[in-house]
Design a protein around this motif. Structure first.
Motif, PDB file in Angstrom:
ATOM      1  N   ASP A  10       1.115  -1.214   0.031  1.00 10.78           N
ATOM      2  CA  ASP A  10      -0.165  -0.126   0.568  1.00 10.78           C
ATOM      3  C   ASP A  10       0.676   1.689  -0.143  1.00 10.78           C
ATOM      4  OD1 ASP A  10      -1.323   2.034   1.335  1.00 10.78           O
ATOM      5  OD2 ASP A  10      -2.950   1.057   0.933  1.00 10.78           O
ATOM      6  N   PRO A  11       0.791   2.095  -0.971  1.00  8.12           N
ATOM      7  CA  PRO A  11       1.569   3.055  -1.000  1.00  8.12           C
ATOM      8  C   PRO A  11       2.406   4.192   0.521  1.00  8.12           C
ATOM      9  CG  PRO A  11      -0.503   3.800  -2.119  1.00  8.12           C
ATOM     10  CD  PRO A  11      -0.559   2.581  -1.628  1.00  8.12           C
ATOM     11  N   ARG A  12       0.519   3.872   1.083  1.00  7.50           N
ATOM     12  CA  ARG A  12       0.846   4.977   3.116  1.00  7.50           C
ATOM     13  C   ARG A  12       1.676   3.953   3.891  1.00  7.50           C
ATOM     14  NH1 ARG A  12      -5.635   4.597   2.861  1.00  7.50           N
ATOM     15  NH2 ARG A  12      -5.036   2.346   2.354  1.00  7.50           N
ATOM     16  N   LEU A  13       2.307   2.736   3.163  1.00  9.13           N
ATOM     17  CA  LEU A  13       2.422   2.461   4.375  1.00  9.13           C
ATOM     18  C   LEU A  13       4.364   1.409   3.957  1.00  9.13           C
ATOM     19  CD1 LEU A  13      -0.003  -0.166   6.208  1.00  9.13           C
ATOM     20  CD2 LEU A  13       1.589   1.661   6.863  1.00  9.13           C
ATOM     21  N   PRO A  14       5.338   1.609   4.335  1.00  9.30           N
ATOM     22  CA  PRO A  14       6.427   0.639   4.124  1.00  9.30           C
ATOM     23  C   PRO A  14       6.875  -0.481   3.546  1.00  9.30           C
ATOM     24  CG  PRO A  14       6.872   2.373   6.294  1.00  9.30           C
ATOM     25  CD  PRO A  14       5.086   1.400   5.748  1.00  9.30           C
ATOM     26  N   PHE A  15       7.455  -0.943   2.212  1.00 10.36           N
ATOM     27  CA  PHE A  15       6.895  -2.381   2.305  1.00 10.36           C
ATOM     28  C   PHE A  15       8.683  -3.102   1.628  1.00 10.36           C
ATOM     29  CE2 PHE A  15       7.503  -5.823  -1.744  1.00 10.36           C
ATOM     30  CZ  PHE A  15       6.394  -6.143  -0.928  1.00 10.36           C
ATOM     31  N   GLY A  16       8.706  -4.108   2.289  1.00  8.49           N
ATOM     32  CA  GLY A  16      10.713  -4.626   1.808  1.00  8.49           C
ATOM     33  C   GLY A  16      10.209  -5.627   3.561  1.00  8.49           C
ATOM     34  N   GLY A  17      12.148  -6.385   3.147  1.00  7.63           N
ATOM     35  CA  GLY A  17      11.933  -7.409   3.837  1.00  7.63           C
ATOM     36  C   GLY A  17      13.458  -7.713   4.918  1.00  7.63           C
ATOM     37  N   THR A  18      13.038  -8.664   5.331  1.00 10.89           N
ATOM     38  CA  THR A  18      14.118  -8.859   5.641  1.00 10.89           C
ATOM     39  C   THR A  18      15.138  -9.768   5.288  1.00 10.89           C
ATOM     40  OG1 THR A  18      13.256 -10.054   7.739  1.00 10.89           O
ATOM     41  CG2 THR A  18      13.082  -7.995   8.124  1.00 10.89           C
ATOM     42  N   LYS A  19      15.988 -10.199   6.527  1.00 10.97           N
ATOM     43  CA  LYS A  19      16.447 -11.958   6.484  1.00 10.97           C
ATOM     44  C   LYS A  19      17.143 -11.556   4.869  1.00 10.97           C
ATOM     45  CE  LYS A  19      14.859 -15.909   8.489  1.00 10.97           C
ATOM     46  NZ  LYS A  19      13.734 -16.348   9.126  1.00 10.97           N
ATOM     47  N   ARG A  20      17.490 -13.168   4.220  1.00 13.63           N
ATOM     48  CA  ARG A  20      16.893 -13.110   2.219  1.00 13.63           C
ATOM     49  C   ARG A  20      15.851 -12.602   1.630  1.00 13.63           C
ATOM     50  NH1 ARG A  20      18.374 -18.896  -0.178  1.00 13.63           N
ATOM     51  NH2 ARG A  20      19.764 -17.172  -0.812  1.00 13.63           N
ATOM     52  N   SER A  21      15.088 -11.517   2.364  1.00 12.02           N
ATOM     53  CA  SER A  21      14.341 -11.500   1.610  1.00 12.02           C
ATOM     54  C   SER A  21      14.291  -9.209   1.227  1.00 12.02           C
ATOM     55  CB  SER A  21      12.365 -11.122   1.966  1.00 12.02           C
ATOM     56  OG  SER A  21      11.782 -12.159   1.758  1.00 12.02           O
ATOM     57  N   GLY A  22      15.650  -9.210   1.811  1.00 14.74           N
ATOM     58  CA  GLY A  22      16.414  -8.294   1.494  1.00 14.74           C
ATOM     59  C   GLY A  22      16.679  -6.765   2.508  1.00 14.74           C
ATOM     60  N   TYR A  23      16.616  -6.201   1.483  1.00 21.02           N
ATOM     61  CA  TYR A  23      16.603  -4.935   2.612  1.00 21.02           C
ATOM     62  C   TYR A  23      16.244  -3.939   2.064  1.00 21.02           C
ATOM     63  CZ  TYR A  23      21.599  -4.344   0.370  1.00 21.02           C
ATOM     64  OH  TYR A  23      22.712  -4.632  -0.445  1.00 21.02           O
ATOM     65  N   GLY A  24      16.694  -2.673   3.145  1.00 20.22           N
ATOM     66  CA  GLY A  24      15.331  -1.017   2.509  1.00 20.22           C
ATOM     67  C   GLY A  24      13.952  -1.742   2.494  1.00 20.22           C
ATOM     68  N   ARG A  25      13.338   0.057   1.861  1.00 20.32           N
ATOM     69  CA  ARG A  25      11.997   0.070   2.006  1.00 20.32           C
ATOM     70  C   ARG A  25      11.547   0.025   0.409  1.00 20.32           C
ATOM     71  NH1 ARG A  25      12.527  -3.853   4.276  1.00 20.32           N
ATOM     72  NH2 ARG A  25      12.080  -4.641   6.832  1.00 20.32           N
ATOM     73  N   GLU A  26      10.093   0.136   0.429  1.00 20.62           N
ATOM     74  CA  GLU A  26      10.245   1.362  -0.249  1.00 20.62           C
ATOM     75  C   GLU A  26       8.568   1.709  -0.407  1.00 20.62           C
ATOM     76  OE1 GLU A  26      11.250  -1.099  -5.203  1.00 20.62           O
ATOM     77  OE2 GLU A  26       9.586  -2.243  -3.636  1.00 20.62           O
TER      78      GLU A  26
END
Length: 461
Positions: free
Chosen positions: A426-442
């Motif tokens: 949702d554009p109103r909430l940060p999106f991204g992962g941890t562990k092997r799902s990556g890092y940083g947020r969109e």
């Protein structure tokens, strides 16, 4: 080195189009133009950049049929979902048109004897390596906030959606953005690794973002680290869908079908591991399998199709391997498990029971219409199973007690946790992962600030 890119319709196996991959000279010319456009764009006031993004929302809606049809033809997405992808992109453009300038506004800090503030300034030209599974949305969810932030976009889209990449490049110009500010590179597969590494080293590239496989993410992340450049990686997942003993079984099972088989199961945030309390496992499994068997698989151009083909035949082969190896390891095949006959890369919606750690369907990312059910003996066991993954993108918990659901979610590592809801961006909430799902947020404020220079100003009195 360059070669021809052939784009094949995964529903029929027929060739759609062929593109000549760019050589080094053409790539160089494109980067130079994109860099110049990016430098000029950084000088445009953020309020004007936001106005252009508002225009982009309108242009996306005007071109929705064209973009959706391309997604259907190039990667087999059901037409209703393809149109939804375009609309979600337009909604995101609306959000940043309204809120982008405010998020990026200077933040003043009270300090005795000085005037001080924090500014969020453009970083420059950002290389975006994007996947095929959401040909429009994956690009837009990065590009929209990055453009509002004052950056340029150098897009390396997946080869099998080259038509979509070029259409998006043209779309930005039609929406009123300067030419070359968003530049799509046309690279044949043998050239991608070497060209991407060279671009990351290039001083004209300020940062890089990638959504894709762990192998690709490792290559891009290490190259960015060597060049001391910012990177954001979204590397997929094996999301847990946890159903506790007090959950509404019918509601959870219906949501589970949607959570797993959206985009024909080809989504990072599709639920993949269904961890169900033993006391309700039989009831959930019966309802879930019935819902899966009721799915309509077929021609993605038909409006009531719910499951289309896999995007490539090698992806179908990977799902087949995961099913066969999991069954050998002790899983039970409840439904599906076979390729659908005829042309195209179709695979039956499939459910495995009695899965757990040590099986491919549980341990690996399953990128297709395959669901793995595991039985948990109490909440602690559910937490153990959910955390028994190298990935950490999304989590969904189903329970009649939302407080219990949130408490359990806090014990499981993920980038997002949804209680009594299907994981979604949702554009109103940060999106991204941890562990092997990556890092940083969109997305949200975090996403637009990822590719800015957070700059401190101090003016003494």
């Amino acid at each position: 080195m360059s070669s021809t890119i052939e784009v094949v319709n995964p529903a029929t196996g027929a060739l759609i189009a062929a593109y000549e991959g760019w050589g080094a000279e053409r790539v160089e010319a494109a980067v130079e133009r994109a860099h110049a456009a990016s430098r000029a764009w950084a000088l445009v006031p953020v309020t004007e950049r936001a106005v252009r993004v508002a225009g982009l929302a309108r242009t996306l809606r005007e071109h929705s049929d064209q973009l959706a049809s391309l997604a259907v033809a190039e990667m087999g997405k059901p037409i209703g979902e393809a149109a939804g992808e375009v609309e979600k992109s337009a909604v995101t453009a609306d959000f940043y048109a309204r809120h982008g300038a405010g998020i990026l506004a200077d933040e003043h800090v009270a300090i005795d004897g000085a005037e001080a503030w924090v500014a969020y300034e453009p970083v420059g030209l950002v290389l975006a390596v994007m996947p095929w599974n959401f040909p429009v949305w994956q690009v837009m969810r990065f590009a929209i906030p990055s453009l509002v932030a004052g950056n340029g976009v150098l897009l390396k889209h997946a080869a099998n959606v080259t038509g979509s990449a070029l259409a998006l490049q043209d779309l930005f110009v039609a929406a009123g953005f300067p030419e070359h500010l968003v530049t799509a590179l046309v690279l044949a597969e043998p050239d991608v690794s070497q060209t991407t590494a060279r671009l990351i080293e290039d001083d004209r590239i300020a940062a890089v973002t990638l959504t894709g496989s762990n192998r690709a993410g490792a290559a891009v992340g290490s190259a960015a680290g060597r060049a001391a450049k910012k990177s954001v990686l979204e590397l997929g997942g094996s999301d847990a869908f946890v159903v506790l003993d007090d959950a509404d079984v019918e509601a959870a099972a219906a949501a589970a079908v949607k959570a797993r088989f959206t985009n024909s199961g080809q989504s990072c945030v599709c639920a993949k591991r269904f961890i169900v309390d033993a006391s309700i496992a039989d009831a959930f499994t019966t309802a879930f399998v019935a819902g899966v068997e009721a799915l309509r698989a077929g021609d993605p151009r038909v409006p009531d199709t719910q499951v289309g083909p896999l995007a490539r035949d090698d992806l179908r082969a990977a799902i087949q391997r995961q099913v066969e190896e999991s069954v050998i390891a002790g899983a039970r095949l409840l439904t599906g498990g076979e390729r659908l006959p005829g042309a195209g890369y179709f695979y039956q919606p499939t459910v495995l029971a009695d899965t757990g750690p040590g099986m491919p369907a549980f341990d690996e990312e399953t990128f297709g219409p395959l669901a793995a059910i595991a039985v948990a003996h109490g909440d602690d066991d559910a937490v153990r199973l959910a955390n028994s993954s190298a990935y950490g993108l999304g989590l969904s918990v189903w329970t009649a007690d939302t407080g219990r659901g949130v408490a359990l979610a806090r014990r499981i590592t993920s980038g997002a946790a949804f209680v009594n809801a299907v994981v979604a961006s949702d554009p109103r909430l940060p999106f991204g992962g941890t562990k092997r799902s990556g890092y940083g947020r969109e997305l949200a404020a975090a996403g637009i600030r990822e590719f800015t220079n957070t700059r401190t100003y101090w003016v003494g009195h």
